[in-house]
Design a protein around this motif. Sequence first.
Motif: not given
Length: 604
Positions: A60-67, A423-441
């Motif tokens: 959870h933490h790695f996904a949240s910080i790694t945008g 796959f790389a595009i999805m990899f990048e977008a998922v990175f970013i979105l997990t930061t956006i959702d945690s950041g908004t919270r």
Amino acid sequence: MPALYLVIPALCVGAIAYRYYSAFIAAKVMVLDDTRQTPAHSKYDGANFYPTQRWVLFGHHFASITGAGPLLGPVLAAQFGWAPGFMWLLAGACLAGAVHDMITLWASTRRGGRSLAEIARSEIGPVAGTTAIIAVLFILIIALAGLGLAVVNALAESAWGIFTVGATIPIAVFMGFYMFVWRKGHIKEATLIGVTLMFLGVIFGKNVAESSIGHWFVMTPHQITIAMGLYGLAAATLPVWMLLTPRAYLSTYMKIGTILFLAFGVVLVNPRLEAPAFSQYISGGGPIIPGPMFPFVFITIACGAISGFHALMASGTTSKMVDKESDIRSVGYAAMLFEGLVGVMALIAASALHPGDYFAVNTPPAVFANLNMPMVNLIDLQAQVGENVVGRPGGAVSLALGMAQIFANIPGMRSLMAYWYHFAIMFEAVFILTTIDSGTRVGRFLLQEAGGRVWKPWGDTNWMPSALTSSALMVLAWGYFIWTGSIDTLWPLFGVANQLLASVALAVGTTVIINMGRAKYAWVTFLPLCFLCVSTLYGGFLSIRDNYWPKAIGANPALHTQGYVDAICAGIMMLLAVVILLSAARRWLLVLSGKVAARELAEV
């Protein structure tokens, strides 16, 4: 130069730093103690405070910080050559970024899961606390906008990309119910199902894009911004187990797996770094990031070396989920080391492109035409991936091309270039979105904390009207900057915001250590704080003088509002950071001179 000359030193330095330096901090500075009850247990509510197993929390933490930062920052910084970014990624991650994350997570856990602003209030004083709330909100909004813009540029008009990234949301919800409701504790089963479904989304995304419903997934930049806002609103208000935690956990497997596979590909293929060690733009005048190498390489690299955004995650969500104190080391310090490795891999992928191809992707066609650089492999690469990649600034597309090029050179993989790219595009977008959702919270929590001081019911994080309103305000704020921004203005603004917040967090960490009577260890946070303050404040000044203010008063009226808004925001953030730093320095002097007694840090 062969890429292995970067990979092997990065892995060795990271391993040594974790084994010795993090152990020193845990034992001498923090004195971690598993007999202390963490707020995940003492304040358990099943929604925000929730004890979480170490590796799930690491995920959870790695996904949240790694945008987007460790992915796109090094890619954009490759404008200066590969050497400046590589040196800062190693030194910054081990000596500054990982220390910053670990100290903040520990301080928040000992303070009942309080936010960075609340810790500043209790450790420094009310002026610093109030200023910190305003500063954190300003900086958080800019940071989320900078990260979100990368998603917009990468997914615009790409049905394959939209379907693949969108599919991760219902998959995460399914995993949440599977792990926490239907088959509670069966994490391996949920992981296997979730990862399988996620890869199927990549594979069949092409079929969906080419089908009769493919046009449903073709979205404009503004439509993607709206969709991201709706997702951020949902993720910020739903219980953490339902969407936030499972999506972060799911994406972590993909993130770490992809980075390790990229490392394997680099070892196997050992691509040549086509970018020079130092480019002709180290003194300024670059077409992607305006300004000289110092200080802009540090501002541009951002999260891959040190990120203030991590302090918000550590004190916003992660500290509320720590099961026992010894987990702080493996979650706080190790996650940042992995992020540094992500940054190194991103730098290698971008540097493996020929300079002409790299700049053709990352600059508008009119700008590239004036660089007098030939494209070498880009037209062929574009045909292989099946997407228009010329003039797609932001770093996401060039990184995906670089990664796909490395993967496709693995024996037997050449025919899968299009799949690797998406796959790389999805990899990048998922990175970013997990930061956006945690950041908004986290932003929602800050607004509720601030509002709760005026009207107590507003501070109840479980009261839905307050939660929805606070989350909506955060979404509207960062959505505005994405809607109106461009990468050449928003990314430097994001970098300044992010590094200023890291300075604030290091100042708070230094104060915590001094307040505990352990001033002899304060150098751990004080030294990186000094470097970061100088480079970031200088970079902010240059950004206002050379980038934002000329647009505000320039000949193009369409840019006046954007120029004024960017200049004012940068100036406000710098002023707020200076106020907090001066307040912290005053507190240090009072404690060190004996005028204020030191005290042990305990949960209050």
